[in-house]
Design a protein around this motif. Structure first.
Motif, PDB file in Angstrom:
ATOM      1  N   LYS A 107       0.860  -1.181   0.000  1.00 11.50           N
ATOM      2  CA  LYS A 107       0.000   0.000   0.000  1.00 11.50           C
ATOM      3  C   LYS A 107       0.897   1.232   0.000  1.00 11.50           C
ATOM      4  CE  LYS A 107      -4.540   1.077   1.839  1.00 11.50           C
ATOM      5  NZ  LYS A 107      -5.573   0.680   2.824  1.00 11.50           N
ATOM      6  N   ALA A 108       0.779   2.023  -1.040  1.00 16.78           N
ATOM      7  CA  ALA A 108       1.563   3.254  -1.156  1.00 16.78           C
ATOM      8  C   ALA A 108       0.606   4.383  -1.466  1.00 16.78           C
ATOM      9  CB  ALA A 108       2.604   3.125  -2.254  1.00 16.78           C
ATOM     10  N   THR A 109       0.073   4.981  -0.439  1.00 26.14           N
ATOM     11  CA  THR A 109      -1.018   5.943  -0.625  1.00 26.14           C
ATOM     12  C   THR A 109      -0.632   7.377  -0.296  1.00 26.14           C
ATOM     13  OG1 THR A 109      -1.795   5.513   1.627  1.00 26.14           O
ATOM     14  CG2 THR A 109      -2.743   4.190  -0.148  1.00 26.14           C
ATOM     15  N   ASN A 110       0.613   7.623   0.057  1.00 29.34           N
ATOM     16  CA  ASN A 110       1.048   8.981   0.383  1.00 29.34           C
ATOM     17  C   ASN A 110       1.373   9.731  -0.904  1.00 29.34           C
ATOM     18  OD1 ASN A 110       2.275  11.329   1.220  1.00 29.34           O
ATOM     19  ND2 ASN A 110       3.517  10.348   2.810  1.00 29.34           N
ATOM     20  N   GLN A 346      -0.831   9.325  -7.401  1.00 32.17           N
ATOM     21  CA  GLN A 346      -1.913  10.302  -7.437  1.00 32.17           C
ATOM     22  C   GLN A 346      -2.787  10.139  -6.196  1.00 32.17           C
ATOM     23  OE1 GLN A 346      -4.114  10.342 -11.107  1.00 32.17           O
ATOM     24  NE2 GLN A 346      -2.289   9.980 -12.348  1.00 32.17           N
ATOM     25  N   PRO A 347      -3.337  11.216  -5.662  1.00 34.99           N
ATOM     26  CA  PRO A 347      -4.218  11.121  -4.496  1.00 34.99           C
ATOM     27  C   PRO A 347      -5.387  10.173  -4.760  1.00 34.99           C
ATOM     28  CG  PRO A 347      -3.642  13.408  -4.938  1.00 34.99           C
ATOM     29  CD  PRO A 347      -3.135  12.608  -6.096  1.00 34.99           C
ATOM     30  N   GLY A 348      -5.682   9.357  -3.783  1.00 33.79           N
ATOM     31  CA  GLY A 348      -6.802   8.431  -3.904  1.00 33.79           C
ATOM     32  C   GLY A 348      -6.489   7.177  -4.678  1.00 33.79           C
ATOM     33  N   THR A 349      -5.216   6.968  -5.026  1.00 30.21           N
ATOM     34  CA  THR A 349      -4.835   5.756  -5.756  1.00 30.21           C
ATOM     35  C   THR A 349      -3.759   5.005  -4.982  1.00 30.21           C
ATOM     36  OG1 THR A 349      -2.971   6.635  -7.036  1.00 30.21           O
ATOM     37  CG2 THR A 349      -5.186   7.044  -7.904  1.00 30.21           C
ATOM     38  N   ASN A 350      -3.610   3.756  -5.323  1.00 31.86           N
ATOM     39  CA  ASN A 350      -2.569   2.930  -4.726  1.00 31.86           C
ATOM     40  C   ASN A 350      -1.440   2.768  -5.739  1.00 31.86           C
ATOM     41  OD1 ASN A 350      -1.103   1.229  -3.097  1.00 31.86           O
ATOM     42  ND2 ASN A 350      -2.309  -0.588  -3.582  1.00 31.86           N
ATOM     43  N   ASN A 351      -0.563   3.785  -5.797  1.00 31.98           N
ATOM     44  CA  ASN A 351       0.665   3.685  -6.595  1.00 31.98           C
ATOM     45  C   ASN A 351       0.491   4.070  -8.056  1.00 31.98           C
ATOM     46  OD1 ASN A 351       3.485   3.108  -6.284  1.00 31.98           O
ATOM     47  ND2 ASN A 351       3.234   1.240  -7.469  1.00 31.98           N
TER      48      ASN A 351
END
Length: 668
Positions: A107-110, A346-351
């Motif tokens: 999970k890379a959500t930052n 991108q914001p709201g995406t996982n990578n």
């Protein structure tokens, strides 16, 4: 391999005054390019070994484990691969240590940073289903591969393949639509165990077109999951190689063009877990390369020099360095913003990257840790005990993936979209020219590329000399040194083969997944081998290096030594064929494509290309207790360990049975 143009190349209206720092950076690259007295005597035969001819043949996109993961050497040789580690069994099934290759979803959500080694991850229960991707659905003479008729295949590629091999150009279509789950895997499609699987089980043999996994720079760093917290004595770089499937399904090549939910289970790309597929030589896969491995020498510690794809890795074969964006006159400058990589999610995406090469970006200013993606890699490099130099000149934007070279085949400047401007960076060609050592780059389809680029099978991004101003602005140099593979066969026959030859098959035969098959690359190499060996005098003085440009995004279990910001990357196959490399040996010295340059330089007593190129690195010192890890990192071998010059006259029978004796080297 070649970028699809999607917008007009943005040309800067005004060139900013270059800073003193930028001028100094340019001077570093050109420091060895000062005018030198040209040798008036041909020095092509002036070598320190019996090798008078080197032929480097480069295919496409396969890792070492993908090709030789199940290979079992004979004669007491050892090897590091999927089978020796117990990850698989000889029949391709999971082995007792299968979990060593376990893949994780992360999970890379930052959105503020690129995460090269995500902390939040857990293992897949089963691998995401492989996809057909862009593999061809059906045969067609109008739009191969594959061809619908043997006659059409023979007309296009008959000169480059033996008759029996041409038939492979008519087989292997998926019979399925593109970008759908690959039902050729049958009941296993949605039930693949979490680790490497035998990809050739989709058909009666390995003669099948398959999807191509992602093989781009920042994606490759994520797939490797390098973190010193993971380090062990055998793997001091801490590259876990456990995010191949996740990167494929979370960002891939950005090919479906849509953002996706920020959860662990998202599978929004059209790649699936193709990256975990391997071929099994024990089931008859790779028959010709297996034959060469058993008779000659392979390396199980040879690497792609750059994380990512064809362009940057092919450039490294010629330069031992990376290229950078210029103003067209050789001065480093800032590229258009849409050509700069931004792997932050991108914001709201996982990578899902903000800007990747398939939408434009391919450059990074890796001297600045605040640039997108750069900080994570620089921080990792700084955390390594030997603190490798990033080798990034200040204010310089380096090419990380695939852009068209700055020149067309006719020597004119290429002004199309996604093109790196003409490059001032020196290549091995400059050194060879200065020392009057003969060389050529033979690329299949060169003649048609010069006259009609859009219809040619020629790989323009694969030719490192096509980027360079010093070569491409001199028509006499282009005519003498950049030629078609038809010229290769005539030079072999006529006894006019140069001292150094670089050979590249065209897109149909290079082995690239989806657009080619590895058996076709084997066939291309086979014909060259037969031609050289038919000339006994030439054969006795020749070394042939057979490799791929990079791993194509496939999984590999080998150690990676970080050399600088750009790589190294995963292991790739290297077969060394020569009367002086017989015996079925497996050598372990750490090496990458720059080692080919180091071999040439040592054999012909040449110096490094520039003061900053990787060929300045020392040969590795490796201990028996850890035979794959240089103790003097960063270090790259010169491939002399693949030869036994003192034992070259022994019979094939003796060497093939492992009786070649000690690793005697040619006396210097």
């Amino acid at each position: 391999m070649i970028q699809t143009s999607r917008s007009t190349f943005p040309r800067p209206s005004v060139l900013a005054l270059l800073s003193a720092v930028s001028l100094a950076a340019a001077a570093i690259y050109c420091s060895a390019a000062d005018s030198k007295p040209q040798s008036t005597m041909d020095r092509s035969s002036d070598t320190v070994t019996p090798i008078k001819h080197v032929i480097v043949i480069v295919g496409e996109n396969r890792t070492f484990d993908h090709v030789f993961g199940a290979y079992q050497p004979s004669g007491g040789q050892t090897i590091s691969n999927l089978l020796s580690k117990g990850i698989i069994k000889a029949d391709g099934r999971p082995g007792p240590n299968f979990k060593l290759a376990e893949q994780y979803m992360a999970k890379a959500t930052n959105p503020s940073r690129f995460d090269a080694s995500p902390e939040s991850k857990h293992p897949y229960s089963t691998l995401p289903a492989p996809n057909t991707g862009s593999a061809p659905s059906a045969a067609s003479d109008a739009s191969p591969p594959p061809f619908a008729t043997l006659a059409a295949a023979q007309k296009v590629e008959g000169y480059a393949l033996e008759t029996a091999d041409v038939t492979q150009l008519t087989t292997g279509a998926t019979g399925l639509p593109k970008d759908v789950p690959d039902t050729r895997f049958g009941s296993n499609l949605y039930n693949l165990q979490n680790g490497p699987y035998q990809i050739s089980r989709v058909g009666p043999n390995y003669d099948q077109y398959m999807n191509s996994p992602v093989h781009r720079f920042y994606q490759n760093w994520q797939q490797a999951d390098c973190n010193v917290a993971h380090a062990t004595s055998d793997n001091p770089s801490g590259c876990s190689m456990d995010l191949f499937a996740w990167v494929e399904v979370s960002i891939g090549a950005g090919s479906n063009g849509k953002a996706q939910a920020a959860d662990f289970n998202d599978q929004s790309t059209n790649e699936g877990a193709t990256a975990l597929g391997f071929y099994n030589v024990n089931h008859g896969d790779m028959p010709y390369f297996t034959e060469l491995a058993r008779k000659y020498t392979i390396s199980d510690n040879y690497h792609q020099p750059v994380m990512g794809g064809t362009g940057a890795n092919s450039i490294m074969i010629g330069t031992a360095d990376a290229l950078y964006y210029t103003d067209g006159n050789g001065n480093p400058t800032t590229p258009p913003q849409n050509e700069v990589e931004n792997p932050r999610p991108q914001p709201g995406t996982n990578n899902w990257y903000k800007e990747d090469g398939y939408s434009g970006g391919s450059y990074s200013n890796c001297s600045d840790p605040k640039q997108p993606g750069v900080g994570a890699i620089r921080h990792y490099l700084d955390s390594l005990p030997y603190h490798p130099n990033a080798n990034c000149a200040p204010g310089t934007y380096y090419l990380l993936n695939n852009y068209n070279p700055g020149y067309n085949g006719d020597g004119s400047v290429n002004t199309s979209t996604f093109t790196i401007p003409p490059s001032p960076v020196r290549t091995i060609a400059d050194t060879l020219l200065e020392r009057n050592v003969s060389w050529k780059y033979y690329g299949e389809g060169w003649t048609s590329f010069v006259n009609s680029p859009s219809t040619s099978v020629y790989c323009n991004i694969c030719n490192p000399f096509l980027y360079e101003t010093a070569i491409m602005t001199d028509p006499s140099l282009v005519a003498a040194h950049l030629q078609d593979t038809t010229n290769l066969y005539s030079d072999i026959t006529n006894g006019t083969l140069p001292a150094v030859s670089f050979v590249k098959p065209g897109g149909l035969l290079d082995g690239h997944p989806a657009s080619s098959k590895f058996g076709l690359y084997e066939g291309f190499v086979h014909k060259i081998m037969d031609s050289v060996q038919a000339n006994p005098e030439l054969w006795e003085s020749t070394a042939i290096f057979i490799t791929t440009d990079e791993g194509g995004g496939y999984y590999d279990s080998g150690y990676i030594q970080p050399v600088d910001f750009f790589g190294d990357g995963p292991r790739i196959p290297l077969i060394v064929v020569s009367p002086y490399s017989r015996g079925g040996r497996v050598v372990h010295d750490y090496s990458d494509h720059v080692s080919l340059i180091k071999f040439i330089e040592r054999n012909w007593s040449l110096g490094p290309i520039t003061s900053r190129s990787r060929d300045n690195l020392p040969n590795p010192v490796q201990l028996p207790s850890s035979p794959y890890v240089p103790t003097n990192a960063p270090a790259l071998g010169d491939l002399f360990d693949a030869f036994r010059f003192r034992h070259a006259r022994e019979s094939d029978a003796d060497t093939d049975s492992g009786k070649a004796g000690g690793a005697g080297m040619f006396p210097f």
